[in-house]
Design a protein around this motif. Structure first.
Motif, PDB file in Angstrom:
ATOM      1  N   PHE A 150     102.900  20.878  -2.560  1.00 30.46           N
ATOM      2  CA  PHE A 150     103.136  19.812  -3.538  1.00 30.46           C
ATOM      3  C   PHE A 150     102.272  19.932  -4.790  1.00 30.46           C
ATOM      4  N   GLY A 151     101.271  20.799  -4.777  1.00 30.95           N
ATOM      5  CA  GLY A 151     100.378  20.881  -5.925  1.00 30.95           C
ATOM      6  C   GLY A 151      99.480  19.654  -6.020  1.00 30.95           C
ATOM      7  N   HIS A 152      98.662  19.617  -7.076  1.00 31.91           N
ATOM      8  CA  HIS A 152      97.659  18.558  -7.187  1.00 31.91           C
ATOM      9  C   HIS A 152      97.965  17.557  -8.289  1.00 31.91           C
ATOM     10  N   LYS A 153      99.106  17.718  -8.951  1.00 35.05           N
ATOM     11  CA  LYS A 153      99.371  16.836 -10.081  1.00 35.05           C
ATOM     12  C   LYS A 153     100.296  15.673  -9.742  1.00 35.05           C
ATOM     13  N   ASP A 154     101.374  15.952  -9.035  1.00 38.85           N
ATOM     14  CA  ASP A 154     102.426  14.947  -8.841  1.00 38.85           C
ATOM     15  C   ASP A 154     101.962  13.777  -7.965  1.00 38.85           C
ATOM     16  N   HIS A 155     102.845  12.793  -7.827  1.00 37.27           N
ATOM     17  CA  HIS A 155     102.493  11.583  -7.085  1.00 37.27           C
ATOM     18  C   HIS A 155     102.636  11.740  -5.578  1.00 37.27           C
ATOM     19  N   PHE A 156     103.124  12.878  -5.118  1.00 37.38           N
ATOM     20  CA  PHE A 156     103.488  13.027  -3.704  1.00 37.38           C
ATOM     21  C   PHE A 156     102.307  12.773  -2.757  1.00 37.38           C
ATOM     22  N   GLY A 160      99.454  11.224  -3.286  1.00 42.18           N
ATOM     23  CA  GLY A 160      99.019   9.826  -3.356  1.00 42.18           C
ATOM     24  C   GLY A 160      99.931   8.931  -2.531  1.00 42.18           C
ATOM     25  N   ALA A 161     101.236   9.144  -2.660  1.00 40.20           N
ATOM     26  CA  ALA A 161     102.195   8.311  -1.928  1.00 40.20           C
ATOM     27  C   ALA A 161     102.031   8.509  -0.419  1.00 40.20           C
TER      28      ALA A 161
END
Lengths: 276, 276, 276
Positions: C10-16, C18-19
């Protein structure tokens, strides 16, 4: 103990995040800190809002969200703490809150004013952390500031529907880790205007005529493997946040490229849906 | 339970960090582990020291800092555990501790020697984690090694002041996530020599004649918006760590560039301050 | 309370991320969540398996590993939860589990089937998190699915030994943060065939004739500093995971390059060991 989340453009290398976490733990030894993202593009409050909007609700009510993007206070952008939708946000009044919570009316906004408030270049550490710890200990917003009404409102791109109801014009609002292109056209808007009609999605020189619910729905398992669509093929999706997204199935932005690079689509570019 | 921090050049992809955290939790189920940075440039102990120097004090006294950069022991660089300034550091004796704590005299240094000490290529896991858990459980340094005096001393670039007291010559010691250029000239040194004089900061072919306390102080709100300085303009700052920093207001290193790329300044380059 | 680990692309940028974390904390306020890696190359289950294989055992027994790579269920790759080697893994049945645990026979596999199971494009959030929380609360696998036998088996590259026992042919299976090249030739295999013979490792046009236990063993401290091998020199290593690795001492992939770029070796490329 409430959760404190961090969303910043500080990146993962510098000492900023370590200093913030150390300071929180010094004040609240049993704090629960969650990194949402530290890879927001510098000063990009649209990106920051997109990421928070799609993650904050996953957290329990009462969670405190520190927004460390464009956080210096200025005469025009004061520091604020906002209670809205059961959550707390601490940020500069730069419009980011209005982009995160949109139509939801805040329950309370205060302009932050704390004793001996530092005026330096690291307000997330000097100010936001103090306010977050205060709230996490069960403190009231009134103690850290006086009530405030002038929440800065920014408007996101909104999709437009033509008068004849035949066309929706949307924009690219985010490009994710896979290079997938997220539009601002929500499933609910699309369905409200569709009326059972066929449609075509136009993005640059590509045309797509159906929208899937998950990426792998592009594969028709009734077909022979050699004839199926699959990795490298373009699809449209109602994504997990409710937006219409254009994706390349199993794309890798760093090697073969993703929808953004292969379609040549960037932030703000237009995506058109024509009902037929 | 003390906090254990991790500062390494392991990056965010490999299994190293996962293996370290799993091992700590296996030994101490209620450990509190904080990542300071895993993005140190490989083997760059100057960078590592800069980041730890500017973050370790934020943590509560008694915090244990694992320094996983250039951590293999050699005949010349033994493994050490150091108690200094109320904190613990575990590292190879490669000079990094002297760069982090500078003039502060350590309270205690031991050369690590533990039973069945593994001699492999992953000493952070095999050795540092054991020592950190021992300290976190309240164990004494004496148990994990014998007292040691020969802390390796490295000298950072120090700014020089000319004999006539008219010029300070400093160097770039760090470039941050925004491309901002941090010099080794501290506010205290600058003020000690300034004596109320005007000054100019010279960096490559640029000249700056004042220093702000926060980035947005570059904006003169008494001026019309179209005439203000703002995004893209160069400024000097006393930054949150007390150093003089050159910054481009609201720079994005990945798109328009930051002070480092726009001024052409790299690690070690000279920054000159002339008092007028 | 069991630990829940996350390994994703998922990488470190998107909201995934956190969600996912918010959702876990909402359900289990005292959950312990550990990020193993979010930087797996998109959809690369070989890479994902390498990283999990070399880190999962470090965690306490009973740890629950969410595998968020290529996680969409399809007709051919159902969602499964696997109990194996004292750990739990939750993933799509895409072969990743067989690559992580190899010859170890799972104690139990269930095909996940939970009430109101969402069918969207974010199954890690919608399905895996529910199952992980169920297991973390002490729940049985039987409650979240029915027993399942058809674990998809993928075979990793296996090293081949020639009939005369004179040559081992291996492949590159991973390239790490330093550009070090990890082969699939394990120390145990090498020693089993060596029989005290001398050997040469061939990789592209380079030849190496000994293997160290740690990187700094390349330095011969009996020699004058100017005559020692050191930074920039090539070496072979039995690495901390038991594989033969080719490394450049103190390499920095982003500046001077690492073994992968300097030798021109990529995933799958051949590494040959000849016994002499």
């Amino acid at each position: 103990m409430a959760i404190i989340t961090l969303t910043t453009d500080f990146g993962h290398k510098d000492h900023f995040i370590g200093a913030i976490k150390g300071t929180i733990y010094k004040e609240l030894s049993d704090a629960k800190i969650v990194d949402i993202s530290h890879s927001i593009s510098p000063f990009n409050i649209q990106e920051c809002a997109y990421i928070l909007k799609n993650s904050y609700k996953a957290f329990p009510e009462g969670t405190i969200h520190i927004v460390g993007v464009d956080s210096e206070p200025t005469l025009e952008n004061k520091h604020i703490a906002v209670q809205v939708d059961g959550h707390y946000f601490i940020s500069a009044n730069n419009g980011v809150i209005s982009l995160i919570t949109n139509e939801i009316k805040p329950d309370k906004i205060v302009e932050i004013s704390i004793p001996n408030q530092a005026q330096g270049s690291f307000p997330v550490l000097d100010v936001f952390v103090q306010v977050a710890c205060h709230i996490a200990r069960g403190g009231k917003l009134d103690v850290v500031g006086k009530e405030f009404k002038a929440l800065k409102e920014l408007k996101d791109f909104a999709p437009r529907v033509t008068n004849d109801g035949k066309t929706i014009l949307g924009n690219v609002i985010y490009i994710d880790n896979y290079g997938n292109v997220i539009s601002n056209i929500q499933k609910s808007l699309f369905e409200a205007y569709r009326n059972g009609r066929n449609f075509e999605i136009l993005a640059r020189n590509k045309k797509i005529s159906n929208i899937h619910d998950k990426y792998s729905d592009i594969i028709d398992f009734s077909k022979d493997k050699s004839k199926r669509k699959g990795p490298g093929d373009l699809l449209a999706l109602f994504n997990s946040s409710g937006y219409i997204e254009l994706a390349i199935y199993k794309s890798d932005l760093n090697t073969v490229g993703g929808a953004s690079t292969l379609l040549g689509l960037d932030y703000r570019d237009t995506i058109t849906i024509n009902f037929l």
